[in-house]
Design a protein around this motif. Structure first.
Motif, PDB file in Angstrom:
ATOM      1  N   LEU A 292       0.831  -1.206   0.000  1.00 22.31           N
ATOM      2  CA  LEU A 292       0.000   0.000   0.000  1.00 22.31           C
ATOM      3  C   LEU A 292       0.866   1.256   0.000  1.00 22.31           C
ATOM      4  O   LEU A 292       0.544   2.252  -0.668  1.00 22.31           O
TER       5      LEU A 292
ATOM      6  N   ALA B 151       2.053   1.936  -3.530  1.00 27.82           N
ATOM      7  CA  ALA B 151       1.038   2.027  -4.585  1.00 27.82           C
ATOM      8  C   ALA B 151       1.091   3.386  -5.288  1.00 27.82           C
ATOM      9  O   ALA B 151       1.246   4.432  -4.653  1.00 27.82           O
TER      10      ALA B 151
ATOM     11  N   VAL C  10      -3.836   1.385 -10.932  1.00 23.41           N
ATOM     12  CA  VAL C  10      -3.105   1.333  -9.670  1.00 23.41           C
ATOM     13  C   VAL C  10      -2.018   0.265  -9.794  1.00 23.41           C
ATOM     14  O   VAL C  10      -2.306  -0.865 -10.186  1.00 23.41           O
TER      15      VAL C  10
ATOM     16  N   SER D 286       1.555  -1.426  -7.789  1.00 18.92           N
ATOM     17  CA  SER D 286       2.446  -1.492  -6.651  1.00 18.92           C
ATOM     18  C   SER D 286       3.395  -2.671  -6.838  1.00 18.92           C
ATOM     19  O   SER D 286       3.255  -3.452  -7.786  1.00 18.92           O
TER      20      SER D 286
ATOM     21  N   LEU E 184      -5.740  -3.445  -3.351  1.00 24.30           N
ATOM     22  CA  LEU E 184      -5.483  -2.403  -4.346  1.00 24.30           C
ATOM     23  C   LEU E 184      -6.686  -2.227  -5.266  1.00 24.30           C
ATOM     24  O   LEU E 184      -7.004  -1.113  -5.689  1.00 24.30           O
TER      25      LEU E 184
ATOM     26  N   SER F  39     -10.583   3.009  -9.651  1.00 26.62           N
ATOM     27  CA  SER F  39      -9.630   2.158 -10.370  1.00 26.62           C
ATOM     28  C   SER F  39     -10.358   1.239 -11.340  1.00 26.62           C
ATOM     29  O   SER F  39     -11.420   0.708 -11.035  1.00 26.62           O
TER      30      SER F  39
ATOM     31  N   VAL G  52      -5.667  -2.909 -11.784  1.00 26.86           N
ATOM     32  CA  VAL G  52      -4.602  -2.863 -10.775  1.00 26.86           C
ATOM     33  C   VAL G  52      -3.557  -3.914 -11.110  1.00 26.86           C
ATOM     34  O   VAL G  52      -3.865  -4.936 -11.730  1.00 26.86           O
TER      35      VAL G  52
END
Length: 343
Positions: free
Chosen positions: A222, A225, A234, A236, A260, A266, A269
């Motif tokens: 997180l 991200a 998104v 990460s 996420l 979003s 992801v």
């Protein structure tokens, strides 16, 4: 028409071919994909229990040395072996929930040695690598297909089989919230509960038994991200050292991408992770989308991966920055209606 044929639709001919082959043979090796999720483990165990109920000699094999995800250890998976049976060339190999042979493990572990390979799966981009293939791409989960197989074989549901299949069903439908949740999957859930699946117990084990190290790993994902395309994408990543720093194994990363996915606005992801052990490719990438219009499997296929329209993945040796650039570029193409596969 049997219940299984009605449920399998156009795959009824494939279903019969697979069940006929199962009746004709006595020794089996069941395999599933690396880093197995709930559907992979639940389907493999449910099918193993069903075959054993028929008196079949059945071995469950999983490649790699990473421990099983803790949330699934309540299932009876103690007999899963990590080395291929010495008589692999005399056993029918059944691969469940594997979109292609590479997902079974290095060089399609065991597939080239088995006298007969049965491929049971629900990924729409399945490569049909089996001698016999039962691919039902509109099924909610592989567990749903396994239930049809067992029904055709006249194997009755036990509480143990029901719990295994329910795990596969509930995890692959996102607790019956994803778009692959269908009337059939909900009817199957009711059937499994009636046969003894402990809904509350499964929920507690799968969703409410979280190791502290997993929460710390989630915190790192997180923290890293990033939002792109105005928050529609998104991305990460988790580094190899992250796992050691928080005391986590690779299976602890299971489910992090769903946190996420919950980001407001979003549409897609991505989670990039470096395996903590020196096994396989340098980096593994999971992709999820929130809209049918964003087909993440098309993006994954472009670099040798695959999966579903809304859940897919691939592996890469590229640096993280290059992987992020690739994901951003491909998302922009998909978001603007350009065919990623032809880009």
């Amino acid at each position: 028409m049997t219940r299984a044929e009605a449920g399998a639709g156009g795959a009824s001919g494939e279903l019969k071919a697979v069940t006929d082959a199962i009746r004709e043979h006595e020794r089996f090796t069941l395999v599933t994909h690396e880093n197995p999720d709930g559907d992979a483990l639940g389907s493999m165990l449910g099918l193993a229990l069903g075959l054993r109920a028929l008196g079949k000699d059945t071995v469950m094999f999983l490649t790699g040395s990473a421990p099983l995800p803790a949330e699934y250890r309540f299932l009876d998976l103690a007999e899963v072996v990590r080395e291929l049976p010495a008589d692999i060339d005399e056993r029918v190999l059944v691969a469940v929930d594997c979109a292609n042979e590479r997902r079974v493990g290095p060089e399609g572990t065991g597939i080239d040695r088995a006298p007969l390979v049965i491929d049971v799966d629900h990924h729409h981009d399945n490569s049909r690598f089996g001698t016999l293939n039962l691919i039902v791409d509109d099924a909610s989960s592989t567990a749903e297909i396994v239930r049809d197989v067992l029904c055709e074989l006249d194997v009755g549901l036990t509480p143990e089989i029901s719990e295994a299949l329910y795990v596969g069903l509930v995890t692959d439908t996102g607790r019956f919230q994803y778009s692959n949740t269908t009337p059939k999957s909900l009817r199957l859930a009711a059937e499994l509960v009636e046969a003894g699946a402990d809904v509350h117990g499964i929920f507690r084990h799968v969703y409410e038994t979280v190791q502290f190290a997993k929460l710390k790993l989630l915190a790192r994902a997180l923290e890293r991200a990033q939002l792109f395309e105005g928050g529609r994408l998104v991305v990460s990543y988790l580094l190899k050292d992250d796992f050691g720093a928080v005391g986590a194994e690779e299976p602890y990363s299971e489910g992090i991408i769903d946190s996420l996915r919950a980001v407001e606005g979003s549409e897609m992801v991505a989670l990039i992770r470096e395996p903590p052990r020196n096994e396989g490719p340098a980096r593994r990438i999971s992709l999820r989308s929130s809209h049918d219009e964003v087909d993440v499997s098309a993006i994954a296929r472009k670099v040798g991966g695959g999966g579903h329209r809304q859940a897919a993945g691939f592996s890469s040796e590229r640096p993280i920055a290059e992987i992020i650039d690739f994901i951003r570029r491909e998302f922009a193409l998909v978001a603007h209606g350009v065919d990623s596969a032809g880009a």
